[in-house]
Write a protein that holds these residues in place. Structure first.
Motif, PDB file in Angstrom:
ATOM      1  N   THR A 142       0.836  -1.202   0.000  1.00 25.55           N
ATOM      2  CA  THR A 142       0.000   0.000   0.000  1.00 25.55           C
ATOM      3  C   THR A 142       0.871   1.253   0.000  1.00 25.55           C
ATOM      4  N   ASP A 143       1.945   1.218   0.816  1.00 26.93           N
ATOM      5  CA  ASP A 143       2.881   2.358   0.836  1.00 26.93           C
ATOM      6  C   ASP A 143       3.433   2.656  -0.546  1.00 26.93           C
ATOM      7  N   TRP A 144       3.661   1.593  -1.308  1.00 25.94           N
ATOM      8  CA  TRP A 144       4.230   1.760  -2.648  1.00 25.94           C
ATOM      9  C   TRP A 144       3.168   2.105  -3.681  1.00 25.94           C
ATOM     10  N   GLY A 145       1.906   2.186  -3.254  1.00 29.47           N
ATOM     11  CA  GLY A 145       0.830   2.468  -4.208  1.00 29.47           C
ATOM     12  C   GLY A 145       0.396   1.238  -4.990  1.00 29.47           C
ATOM     13  N   LEU A 146       0.709   0.052  -4.458  1.00 29.40           N
ATOM     14  CA  LEU A 146       0.319  -1.194  -5.143  1.00 29.40           C
ATOM     15  C   LEU A 146      -0.898  -1.801  -4.437  1.00 29.40           C
ATOM     16  N   THR A 147      -1.662  -2.589  -5.183  1.00 30.76           N
ATOM     17  CA  THR A 147      -2.899  -3.153  -4.621  1.00 30.76           C
ATOM     18  C   THR A 147      -2.601  -4.202  -3.545  1.00 30.76           C
ATOM     19  N   GLU A 148      -3.528  -4.320  -2.587  1.00 31.55           N
ATOM     20  CA  GLU A 148      -3.388  -5.374  -1.579  1.00 31.55           C
ATOM     21  C   GLU A 148      -3.716  -6.725  -2.199  1.00 31.55           C
ATOM     22  N   ILE A 149      -3.139  -7.781  -1.611  1.00 29.70           N
ATOM     23  CA  ILE A 149      -3.374  -9.140  -2.101  1.00 29.70           C
ATOM     24  C   ILE A 149      -4.000  -9.931  -0.954  1.00 29.70           C
ATOM     25  N   PRO A 150      -5.063 -10.723  -1.228  1.00 32.04           N
ATOM     26  CA  PRO A 150      -5.675 -11.487  -0.132  1.00 32.04           C
ATOM     27  C   PRO A 150      -4.656 -12.426   0.528  1.00 32.04           C
ATOM     28  N   GLN A 151      -4.793 -12.572   1.861  1.00 28.44           N
ATOM     29  CA  GLN A 151      -3.893 -13.500   2.570  1.00 28.44           C
ATOM     30  C   GLN A 151      -4.448 -14.909   2.391  1.00 28.44           C
ATOM     31  N   GLY A 152      -3.639 -15.768   1.783  1.00 26.81           N
ATOM     32  CA  GLY A 152      -4.066 -17.158   1.606  1.00 26.81           C
ATOM     33  C   GLY A 152      -4.997 -17.362   0.431  1.00 26.81           C
ATOM     34  N   CYS A 153      -5.096 -18.616  -0.003  1.00 29.19           N
ATOM     35  CA  CYS A 153      -5.960 -18.986  -1.116  1.00 29.19           C
ATOM     36  C   CYS A 153      -6.400 -20.434  -0.877  1.00 29.19           C
ATOM     37  N   PRO A 154      -7.532 -20.610  -0.131  1.00 26.90           N
ATOM     38  CA  PRO A 154      -7.945 -21.952   0.291  1.00 26.90           C
ATOM     39  C   PRO A 154      -8.186 -22.934  -0.861  1.00 26.90           C
ATOM     40  N   GLU A 155      -8.487 -22.406  -2.056  1.00 25.91           N
ATOM     41  CA  GLU A 155      -8.748 -23.310  -3.188  1.00 25.91           C
ATOM     42  C   GLU A 155      -7.513 -24.135  -3.567  1.00 25.91           C
ATOM     43  N   VAL A 156      -6.339 -23.634  -3.236  1.00 23.73           N
ATOM     44  CA  VAL A 156      -5.123 -24.395  -3.545  1.00 23.73           C
ATOM     45  C   VAL A 156      -5.094 -25.689  -2.726  1.00 23.73           C
ATOM     46  N   ALA A 157      -5.407 -25.564  -1.438  1.00 25.41           N
ATOM     47  CA  ALA A 157      -5.456 -26.763  -0.594  1.00 25.41           C
ATOM     48  C   ALA A 157      -6.575 -27.706  -1.052  1.00 25.41           C
ATOM     49  N   GLU A 158      -7.674 -27.117  -1.522  1.00 23.53           N
ATOM     50  CA  GLU A 158      -8.764 -27.954  -2.063  1.00 23.53           C
ATOM     51  C   GLU A 158      -8.259 -28.786  -3.249  1.00 23.53           C
ATOM     52  N   ILE A 159      -7.467 -28.144  -4.114  1.00 24.82           N
ATOM     53  CA  ILE A 159      -6.927 -28.864  -5.274  1.00 24.82           C
ATOM     54  C   ILE A 159      -6.003 -29.996  -4.796  1.00 24.82           C
ATOM     55  N   TYR A 160      -5.162 -29.728  -3.807  1.00 23.83           N
ATOM     56  CA  TYR A 160      -4.290 -30.777  -3.250  1.00 23.83           C
ATOM     57  C   TYR A 160      -5.144 -31.960  -2.760  1.00 23.83           C
ATOM     58  N   GLY A 161      -6.289 -31.615  -2.113  1.00 18.80           N
ATOM     59  CA  GLY A 161      -7.169 -32.655  -1.596  1.00 18.80           C
ATOM     60  C   GLY A 161      -7.764 -33.495  -2.722  1.00 18.80           C
ATOM     61  N   ILE A 162      -8.196 -32.819  -3.788  1.00 24.77           N
ATOM     62  CA  ILE A 162      -8.812 -33.517  -4.928  1.00 24.77           C
ATOM     63  C   ILE A 162      -7.802 -34.458  -5.592  1.00 24.77           C
ATOM     64  N   THR A 163      -6.573 -33.993  -5.771  1.00 24.30           N
ATOM     65  CA  THR A 163      -5.584 -34.802  -6.508  1.00 24.30           C
ATOM     66  C   THR A 163      -4.862 -35.808  -5.613  1.00 24.30           C
ATOM     67  N   GLY A 164      -5.039 -35.702  -4.323  1.00 22.94           N
ATOM     68  CA  GLY A 164      -4.370 -36.646  -3.422  1.00 22.94           C
ATOM     69  C   GLY A 164      -2.940 -36.243  -3.080  1.00 22.94           C
ATOM     70  N   LEU A 165      -2.569 -34.997  -3.355  1.00 24.37           N
ATOM     71  CA  LEU A 165      -1.178 -34.592  -3.102  1.00 24.37           C
ATOM     72  C   LEU A 165      -0.834 -34.561  -1.611  1.00 24.37           C
ATOM     73  N   PHE A 166      -1.816 -34.211  -0.767  1.00 22.11           N
ATOM     74  CA  PHE A 166      -1.522 -34.219   0.680  1.00 22.11           C
ATOM     75  C   PHE A 166      -1.054 -35.605   1.125  1.00 22.11           C
ATOM     76  N   ASP A 167      -1.758 -36.642   0.637  1.00 24.37           N
ATOM     77  CA  ASP A 167      -1.377 -38.015   1.003  1.00 24.37           C
ATOM     78  C   ASP A 167       0.024 -38.340   0.506  1.00 24.37           C
ATOM     79  N   LEU A 168       0.313 -37.918  -0.730  1.00 20.68           N
ATOM     80  CA  LEU A 168       1.632 -38.217  -1.304  1.00 20.68           C
ATOM     81  C   LEU A 168       2.759 -37.580  -0.495  1.00 20.68           C
ATOM     82  N   LEU A 169       2.505 -36.349  -0.006  1.00 18.43           N
ATOM     83  CA  LEU A 169       3.561 -35.637   0.720  1.00 18.43           C
ATOM     84  C   LEU A 169       3.916 -36.337   2.031  1.00 18.43           C
TER      85      LEU A 169
END
Lengths: 177, 290
Positions: A142-169
């Motif tokens: 914000t100080d630099w005049g740039l837009t704020e970005i949301p903290q976190g993106c829960p859909e990414v973890a949802e994708i990991y859940g769908i593909t089974g990546l959490f289990d693989l890790l």
């Protein structure tokens, strides 16, 4: 000479002659059987120039011979810098960086994920990106005049859940969860 | 011209001066860059671990741009790589598009394969064009010698980038540097990779790869390196002192992002382009202009 033999000549009983087909079925590995061992990849490889552990021509030969465990458990498959120099030059269109990705994907399923890549995958699951966007980061933006970005993106973890990546890790060597 | 700007993970946290200067210069040249707050990681770091997950992360980002009817303009070359690849694969492989759309449906998203992806600098080169850029120059940088580092994923694999520049003899960045009036320094290791992708696997090899180019560019008497990727910036900028200390050598080689070079030549102040916020402060370089 004796020690070289012991180290480099594979014992026939540990070879898996079907490994090359397994790799060829994996996304990115489709063209591995086209390799005619010319060595164009290794001769232009900047990693191979500095680190003899990484030799793409040799890795492909090991796959074709069926040295499954040696290849999947080795650190060397994680050393491809994905610069695509060999990809451009390969006369057989083997698409070597994609073959290395196919090998790494199989290695992950066998519990051989490299710790640096596990760490990245976990960070991305948690924050939706490699670096957390916290309040401090957004204040600076914000100080630099740039837009704020949301903290976190829960859909990414949802994708990991769908593909089974959490289990693989969480897999251990041998492919057990 | 209006595009969605894809910032990726590194730029909006660690390379604000790149983002700032790109948006500033784009505005002056009539290129409207739209932020999409819901964008996540592009998927590139996951491709080595799990192909399907990487493709879905990329496809979700493409879908967010498609919802708004926009193509994507990237700043990071690694983001460019996976987003271009997935855009290309989904546009040419119907079965994969169907399977991907079905999974995206579970997230309430859909994608029909329409979004195209281009690196910011490629947009300048191909769409804004060298002529428009030359017309926008108010302060030719003829006092600078600048060596461009193309990096890998800006150009390769050339097939998915429509071979817009030659992977073995690239010239787009040099021509863009020349357009600002600066001297484009040619050097032997121009095409070499920065090593960034293996920094976490084998630091010594990665830093040695970066060192080879720093040595070469210094020997050629360049005032700065022109970069277009935040990962390359980690190697040549953030790690420059470490490389110098490890190998007992000295460098005085600031890194600049292309939009900063262009912005200076367009007469924009260095403060507005964030030059002093770069990993290596380009004091000597700025003294040459004023």
């Amino acid at each position: 000479m004796e020690s070289v033999r012991k180290k480099d000549v594979p014992v026939v009983t540990v070879l898996d002659p079907k490994f090359k087909y397994e790799v060829a079925r994996e996304p990115g590995g489709e063209n591995i059987k086209y390799c005619f061992q010319c060595g164009t990849c290794t001769s232009g490889c900047k990693v191979a120039e500095l680190d003899s552990k990484y030799n793409p021509r040799k890795i492909i030969k090991m796959v074709i011979l069926g040295m499954r465990e040696r290849v999947l458990s080795g650190d060397f498959i994680w050393l491809c810098a994905t610069c695509y120099t060999c990809h451009e030059r390969c006369p057989q269109d083997v698409r070597i960086p994609e073959v290395m990705n196919a090998l790494k994907n199989i290695a992950v399923r066998e519990g051989y994920i490299h710790p640096a890549f596990r760490a990245q995958a976990e960070l991305i699951a948690g924050h939706g990106r490699l670096y957390e966007i916290d309040e401090l980061a957004n204040e600076k933006r914000t100080d630099w005049g740039l837009t704020e970005i949301p903290q976190g993106c829960p859909e990414v973890a949802e994708i990991y859940g769908i593909t089974g990546l959490f289990d693989l890790l969480s897999r251990e060597v041998g492919g057990k969860t | 011209m209006k595009m969605a700007v894809f910032l990726g993970c590194t730029v909006p946290v660690r390379n604000l001066s790149y983002e700032l200067s790109a948006k500033r210069v784009a505005g002056e040249l009539g290129l409207e860059l739209v932020d999409i707050p819901e964008f996540s990681c592009c998927g590139y770091p996951i491709k080595s671990v799990h192909h399907e997950t990487a493709y879905l992360l990329a496809a979700r980002n493409l879908a967010l741009a498609e919802e708004r009817g926009l193509d994507i303009c990237t700043l990071c070359s690694a983001c460019t790589s996976v987003l271009t690849e997935v855009s290309y694969e989904l546009a040419t492989n119907e079965a994969l598009l169907d399977a991907t759309s079905e999974t995206l449906g579970m997230l309430g998203k859909k994608y029909s394969g329409k979004v195209r992806v281009k690196h910011f600098v490629r947009v300048l080169y191909e769409d804004v064009g060298l002529k428009s850029i030359e017309r926008a120059i108010k302060r030719p940088l003829d006092m600078f010698r600048i060596a461009s580092h193309y990096g890998c994923h800006y150009l390769k694999p050339s097939k998915i980038y429509d071979r817009f520049d030659h992977p073995e003899a690239p010239e787009s960045l040099d021509r863009l540097v020349s357009a600002t009036g600066a001297f484009a320094v040619d050097y032997r290791t121009k095409k070499d990779c920065c090593g960034g992708a293996i920094l976490g696997v084998d630091e010594e090899t990665a830093l040695s790869m970066a060192r080879a180019k720093l040595d070469d560019i210094s020997d050629r008497g360049a005032d700065a390196i022109n970069l277009i990727c935040p990962f390359c910036s980690v190697m040549y900028g953030a790690n420059q002192r470490k490389i110098a200390a490890n190998h007992n050598v000295k460098y005085d080689l600031p890194i600049l992002y292309y939009p900063q070079i262009l912005g200076l030549a367009m007469g924009i102040s260095h403060e507005e382009l964030g030059l002093m916020q770069n990993p290596i402060r380009p004091r000597a370089l700025l003294a040459k202009i004023s």
